[in-house]
Design an enzyme around this catalytic site. Sequence first.
Site, PDB file in Angstrom:
ATOM      1  N   VAL A 181       0.842  -1.205   0.000  1.00 23.21           N
ATOM      2  CA  VAL A 181       0.000   0.000   0.000  1.00 23.21           C
ATOM      3  C   VAL A 181       0.879   1.257   0.000  1.00 23.21           C
ATOM      4  O   VAL A 181       0.680   2.165  -0.809  1.00 23.21           O
ATOM      5  CB  VAL A 181      -0.960  -0.003   1.214  1.00 23.21           C
ATOM      6  CG1 VAL A 181      -1.638   1.351   1.374  1.00 23.21           C
ATOM      7  CG2 VAL A 181      -2.018  -1.091   1.049  1.00 23.21           C
ATOM      8  N   CYS A 228      -5.565  -9.357   2.653  1.00 27.53           N
ATOM      9  CA  CYS A 228      -6.585  -8.427   3.168  1.00 27.53           C
ATOM     10  C   CYS A 228      -7.920  -9.089   3.483  1.00 27.53           C
ATOM     11  O   CYS A 228      -8.404  -9.004   4.616  1.00 27.53           O
ATOM     12  CB  CYS A 228      -6.801  -7.315   2.153  1.00 27.53           C
ATOM     13  SG  CYS A 228      -5.275  -6.445   1.787  1.00 27.53           S
ATOM     14  N   THR A 266      -5.129  -0.617   7.397  1.00 27.83           N
ATOM     15  CA  THR A 266      -6.490  -1.034   7.743  1.00 27.83           C
ATOM     16  C   THR A 266      -6.557  -1.286   9.248  1.00 27.83           C
ATOM     17  O   THR A 266      -5.906  -2.195   9.752  1.00 27.83           O
ATOM     18  CB  THR A 266      -6.865  -2.301   6.960  1.00 27.83           C
ATOM     19  OG1 THR A 266      -6.784  -1.965   5.580  1.00 27.83           O
ATOM     20  CG2 THR A 266      -8.268  -2.761   7.288  1.00 27.83           C
ATOM     21  N   LYS A 316     -14.005   0.809   5.395  1.00 24.15           N
ATOM     22  CA  LYS A 316     -12.960  -0.073   4.875  1.00 24.15           C
ATOM     23  C   LYS A 316     -13.308  -1.554   5.121  1.00 24.15           C
ATOM     24  O   LYS A 316     -13.264  -2.379   4.211  1.00 24.15           O
ATOM     25  CB  LYS A 316     -11.622   0.283   5.539  1.00 24.15           C
ATOM     26  CG  LYS A 316     -10.502  -0.684   5.277  1.00 24.15           C
ATOM     27  CD  LYS A 316     -10.110  -0.702   3.814  1.00 24.15           C
ATOM     28  CE  LYS A 316      -9.217  -1.883   3.505  1.00 24.15           C
ATOM     29  NZ  LYS A 316      -8.680  -1.856   2.167  1.00 24.15           N
ATOM     30  N   GLU A 318      -3.938  -5.324  -5.086  1.00 16.61           N
ATOM     31  CA  GLU A 318      -2.596  -5.713  -5.499  1.00 16.61           C
ATOM     32  C   GLU A 318      -2.661  -6.140  -6.961  1.00 16.61           C
ATOM     33  O   GLU A 318      -3.651  -6.711  -7.403  1.00 16.61           O
ATOM     34  CB  GLU A 318      -2.076  -6.866  -4.638  1.00 16.61           C
ATOM     35  CG  GLU A 318      -1.709  -6.398  -3.260  1.00 16.61           C
ATOM     36  CD  GLU A 318      -1.202  -7.521  -2.381  1.00 16.61           C
ATOM     37  OE1 GLU A 318      -0.698  -8.524  -2.904  1.00 16.61           O
ATOM     38  OE2 GLU A 318      -1.321  -7.391  -1.152  1.00 16.61           O
ATOM     39  N   ASN A 371     -14.359  -4.652   2.238  1.00 20.29           N
ATOM     40  CA  ASN A 371     -13.706  -5.954   2.065  1.00 20.29           C
ATOM     41  C   ASN A 371     -14.623  -7.104   2.474  1.00 20.29           C
ATOM     42  O   ASN A 371     -14.619  -8.168   1.844  1.00 20.29           O
ATOM     43  CB  ASN A 371     -12.389  -5.996   2.836  1.00 20.29           C
ATOM     44  CG  ASN A 371     -11.248  -5.394   2.035  1.00 20.29           C
ATOM     45  OD1 ASN A 371     -11.454  -4.972   0.894  1.00 20.29           O
ATOM     46  ND2 ASN A 371     -10.063  -5.338   2.601  1.00 20.29           N
ATOM     47  N   LYS A 411      -3.438 -14.395  -6.385  1.00 19.39           N
ATOM     48  CA  LYS A 411      -4.095 -14.062  -7.645  1.00 19.39           C
ATOM     49  C   LYS A 411      -2.989 -13.732  -8.633  1.00 19.39           C
ATOM     50  O   LYS A 411      -1.806 -13.702  -8.236  1.00 19.39           O
ATOM     51  CB  LYS A 411      -5.058 -12.896  -7.476  1.00 19.39           C
ATOM     52  CG  LYS A 411      -4.406 -11.591  -7.056  1.00 19.39           C
ATOM     53  CD  LYS A 411      -5.431 -10.464  -7.028  1.00 19.39           C
ATOM     54  CE  LYS A 411      -4.753  -9.162  -6.627  1.00 19.39           C
ATOM     55  NZ  LYS A 411      -5.673  -8.036  -6.636  1.00 19.39           N
ATOM     56  N   PHE A 447      -8.196   1.484  -0.893  1.00 20.29           N
ATOM     57  CA  PHE A 447      -9.019   0.475  -1.575  1.00 20.29           C
ATOM     58  C   PHE A 447      -8.308  -0.148  -2.773  1.00 20.29           C
ATOM     59  O   PHE A 447      -8.929  -0.856  -3.564  1.00 20.29           O
ATOM     60  CB  PHE A 447     -10.350   1.100  -2.022  1.00 20.29           C
ATOM     61  CG  PHE A 447     -11.148   1.665  -0.866  1.00 20.29           C
ATOM     62  CD1 PHE A 447     -11.806   0.824   0.017  1.00 20.29           C
ATOM     63  CD2 PHE A 447     -11.200   3.033  -0.650  1.00 20.29           C
ATOM     64  CE1 PHE A 447     -12.518   1.340   1.100  1.00 20.29           C
ATOM     65  CE2 PHE A 447     -11.912   3.557   0.430  1.00 20.29           C
ATOM     66  CZ  PHE A 447     -12.573   2.709   1.306  1.00 20.29           C
ATOM     67  N   LEU A 448      -7.010   0.131  -2.922  1.00 19.71           N
ATOM     68  CA  LEU A 448      -6.322  -0.411  -4.108  1.00 19.71           C
ATOM     69  C   LEU A 448      -6.195  -1.929  -4.014  1.00 19.71           C
ATOM     70  O   LEU A 448      -6.177  -2.492  -2.924  1.00 19.71           O
ATOM     71  CB  LEU A 448      -4.946   0.233  -4.280  1.00 19.71           C
ATOM     72  CG  LEU A 448      -3.837   0.032  -3.239  1.00 19.71           C
ATOM     73  CD1 LEU A 448      -3.161  -1.319  -3.346  1.00 19.71           C
ATOM     74  CD2 LEU A 448      -2.806   1.127  -3.385  1.00 19.71           C
TER      75      LEU A 448
END
Length: 424
Positions: free
Chosen positions: A7, A251, A117, A195, A146, A199, A312, A143-144
Amino acid sequence: MIGAGYVGLPTAATLAHFGHSVVLAERDERRLSALRSGRMPIVETGLDELVADSVAGNRLWFTDSAVEAVKGAEFVFLCVPTPQSADGSADLSFVQQAAKEIGTHLKPGAIVVNKSTVPVGSATMVEQVIGRPDISVVSNPEFLREGTAVLDSLNPDRIVVGADDPKAAAAVGELFAATAAPLIVTDTTTSEAIKYASNAFLATKLSFVNALAGLCEEVGADARDVLLGLGYDKRIGFEFLRPGPGWGGSCLPKDTQALLYIAREAGYDFSLLAGAIASNDEQLARVIGKIRTACGGALDGTTVAAWGLTFKANTDDRRDSPSLHIAHELAAQGATVRAFDPTVDPESEPPEDLRGLELCGDPYEAATGAKALVVLTEWDEFRWLDFARVHSVMDVPAIVDARNLLDPSAVRRIGFSYSGIGRH
Ligand code: UGA
């Protein structure tokens, strides 16, 4: 900016790109020396260019000292990790440590921004640790995602600022004026809740999608078409509708657990969220069951090829990766797991989280002698391989595609048996 992680680094680079002067403090020597020599310590599309551009433009500097970084700064962003504690709550020790370290060195009237967070009430906690009436602490959750951190930081869907002092909120919002994103200004508690809500909602959506895919398999429906039918409804949308091996990463798992903990502490029974978490564990087990079936009913003594280990694609992050959990579970059940991931170098000393897996240099090497091949991470390069060659090197040509990445009819034509998630 304190912390050059997934982040902090993209946020620092983005703020510098917007024209602000940013000093980024990072304690980890390897990370810092990589940055100083122009190498990125994390895999993030477009990050190297953004960083190089700001460094060349004298808008971005690196230091190993948080105290050094905050000297003269008008804004101080805390981007330090908040890992999961044993009881599910967020561990705030890094945030507390950072706040303590910088407290007396902040310039009068500086604004401290919580980007990490953190649970509801953390802004107040940081205020107390700093203990200076001239310092405001503002919540500005990130809120980005990866892998697309640069794109997300340059084009955020929204900017959320929580503050008790409206002037401090406006000043933090102004830092992101170049994005033209909608700005939500609220109190710190609400901002912190936004936040976790985001999520937890995303995780719940994915659990629904994965459970639905399981049901589709039972009743003979094609989940991909069902989800297409859902996605066209604008109230549902297409984002976060891809079934997979379960959600993971650094996250979603920790934030859902932390929100559950917050709910428990508040005496609120958030059974829906508990269900979404349990359903995610079931999804992992379902995928392992599919692999067992593909191997003829038992994993003990078999060889399985695992393609992809990161949580991912387009990141090198394996924290709480469902792909890695599955690979290790296969090994625990007696399989030899031959694994390939584009971000893992099989020649280097294997990091602790990869011990017990046979690391391979390419997907063909991983498939050699395997009874089943499982696609665990959706790396695009897996689509374009020579599947006739993959077929020829495998012992039994069976594919379990946990990301629905491949074209079932194309691989079946070559002679593979194919099993995806919720699809025929
Ligand atoms: C997530 C959120 O999406 C970000 O908004 C948030 O800022 C970030 O957490 C954070 O709190 O720092 P990230 O962990 O990078 O971002 O990854 P996502 O893209 O959200 O993916 C999370 C998991 O869901 C992965 O395991 C991914 O494979 C899975 N996923 C995602 C699916 O299985 N299907 C999908 O359609 C989308």
